[in-house]
Scaffold this active site. Structure first.
Site: not given
Ligand code: ADQ
Length: 448
Positions: A159, A353
């Site tokens: 991921h 990311d």
């Molecule tokens: P993450 O590093 O967690 O995931 P991201 O892809 O942005 O990053 O996903 C975060 C998720 O958590 C999103 O669905 C977002 O809405 C939710 N989220 C963030 N802050 C929040 C908050 N304050 N309250 C509730 N929900 C919140 C890892 C990798 C990414 C990759 C994903 C999926 O680092 O690059 O996109 O996996 O493969």
């Protein structure tokens, strides 16, 4: 029909199963809808080291999915999860070798816990299971399973980004890790860059190139429903009233140094400094729940953000205006969706990311008549698919400032045109297409 076996470091908690809170659980929801499934991983519980030979397995059946968990001892949690996975592999894969604090002992615990996962999982496997391993905590799991005689198809998906070999090889164990990945039937990564880097690593180690690209996405239709419903939510309306007609800039990220938060705050500060006409007339809401709060780097980052937000608010705030509203609590997803829809601009500026789902969620949540503007880092995996965002270098505070000014002064027709070009990609590459394409590739390799 073959059973699908998902293996991840953490198995979602019961509340996540009812309403998956982003990331893995949402992405896999479709893959888990059909047929019989098993999801195996760590329970989230730690036990005393002295009890390691009596650890209890957890089992729970929810509709067609059997959730199966094991506990980790305190030292396994520390060496495998905190130190090797999050203190070494996470920074290295995000191109931050300087933050990596390597120790051979943690590396040994990492490999041992992967062996433990393999032994426990093997007891539950059937001959026709299809196994799909998730993420960097479990790179060597495929090899450990093969060592126990497992011949089932095993896929792996990473991921997070995969760095160039010149960086990766700063890990003393890098070649060993690359060789272990040969055990997988299909090896998936998020972007072309990641595949190029990983395949180059395989070439440097004189082994077969295996990496293939499977970009991840969101479930846009359900996100739209949440955003539309969110408009009428009491808390979303509370936020709207508090804006008093001022435009809203939003940022939503886990507290992590890969997300570029201090750099983003500096960008916002440069914006207030260079474009004084916006002072008192915008609101920036940053929602950043604390993650990995007991790791030193994360504590330092939290302190740095608290100080920077406090300093900017002290310097530019007024009796009736606070420049940054900075929240460190998680926010329920339906509220997030409603907040995104209210926001005139989103700052998604990670230093690096894997993909970044927030960028896609923000686009999905917009009102097509009056869409907001996405400001996106070149270094998010989502950037190549989202060229109609305002793309910025997150290290350049002035570029973030320029993009904010441009976003907040953009005409409605340009906003509509940009959003109209972003939207199809968010619906083309989704959580569903990701899981389907990966499973098709795994089935194809298996029958080849
Ligand atoms: P993450 O590093 O967690 O995931 P991201 O892809 O942005 O990053 O996903 C975060 C998720 O958590 C999103 O669905 C977002 O809405 C939710 N989220 C963030 N802050 C929040 C908050 N304050 N309250 C509730 N929900 C919140 C890892 C990798 C990414 C990759 C994903 C999926 O680092 O690059 O996109 O996996 O493969």
């Amino acid at each position: 029909m073959a059973r699908l076996v998902i293996v991840s470091n953490r198995v979602p908690s019961s509340s996540d199963r009812q309403q998956p809170a982003g990331g893995l659980a949402v992405a896999l929801r479709d893959a888990l809808k059909q047929g019989e499934c098993l999801w195996f991983g760590w329970s989230g519980r730690q036990i005393d080291d002295a009890n390691k030979d009596n650890r209890k397995a957890g089992a729970e059946q929810v509709r067609n999915v059997a959730y199966s968990t094991i506990d980790l001892t305190h030292s396994e949690f520390d060496g495998f999860y905190q130190k090797y996975s999050n203190g070494i592999l996470w920074p290295l894969c995000h191109y931050r070798a300087g933050l990596m604090s390597y120790s051979r002992k943690d590396q040994e615990v990492y490999w041992e816990v992967n062996q433990l996962f393999a032994r426990e999982l093997k007891k539950q496997l059937r001959p026709d299971d299809i196994i799909w391993v998730q993420d960097y905590h479990l790179f060597p799991l495929g090899q450990a399973l093969r060592g126990l005689g497992v011949t089932n198809p095993i896929g792996f998906f990473l991921h997070i980004p995969f760095p160039p070999w010149s960086l990766m090889k700063s890990l003393p164990d890098a070649e060993h890790l690359m060789r272990s990945m040969q055990a997988y039937t299909v090896m998936g990564v998020q972007t072309e860059d990641d595949a190029r880097n990983m395949n180059d690593g395989f070439v440097q180690c004189n082994i077969a190139q295996k990496a293939q690209v499977f970009p991840i996405g969101i479930d846009p239709d359900s996100f739209v429903q949440q955003a539309e419903a969110g408009e009428h939510d009491f808390d979303v309306q509370r936020l709207q009233i508090s804006l008093r007609g001022r435009p809203l800039i939003i940022g939503v990220d886990r507290l992590d140094y890969s997300k570029g938060l201090p750099e983003r705050f500096h960008g916002y500060e440069a914006f207030l400094k260079r474009f004084p006409e916006h002072r008192g007339k915008v609101m920036y809401l940053q929602i950043t729940p604390v993650s990995r709060g007991n790791v030193e780097e994360y504590r330092l980052l939290k302190r740095q953000l608290d100080e920077t937000a406090g300093r900017i608010n002290g310097m530019y705030g007024d009796f009736d205006w606070t420049p940054i509203r900075y929240i460190t609590q998680p926010v329920p997803r339906h509220l997030l969706a409603g907040f995104y829809r209210l926001a005139d601009a989103a700052l998604v500026t990670p230093l690096r990311d894997g993909m970044n789902l927030v960028a896609k969620e923000y686009v999905a949540a917009q009102d097509e008549e009056d869409p907001g503007v996405l400001i996106l880092s070149h270094f998010a995996g989502a950037a190549p698919e989202m060229e109609d965002a305002l793309l910025v270098n997150p290290h350049d505070a002035d570029e973030i400032a320029d993009a904010l000014h441009k976003a907040l002064t953009m005409t409605q027709s340009e906003r509509q045109a940009r959003w109209g070009r972003l939207k199809p990609d968010v619906w083309r590459v989704t959580a569903q297409t990701w899981a389907r394409d990966f499973m098709t590739a795994l089935a194809g390799e298996t029958h080849a």
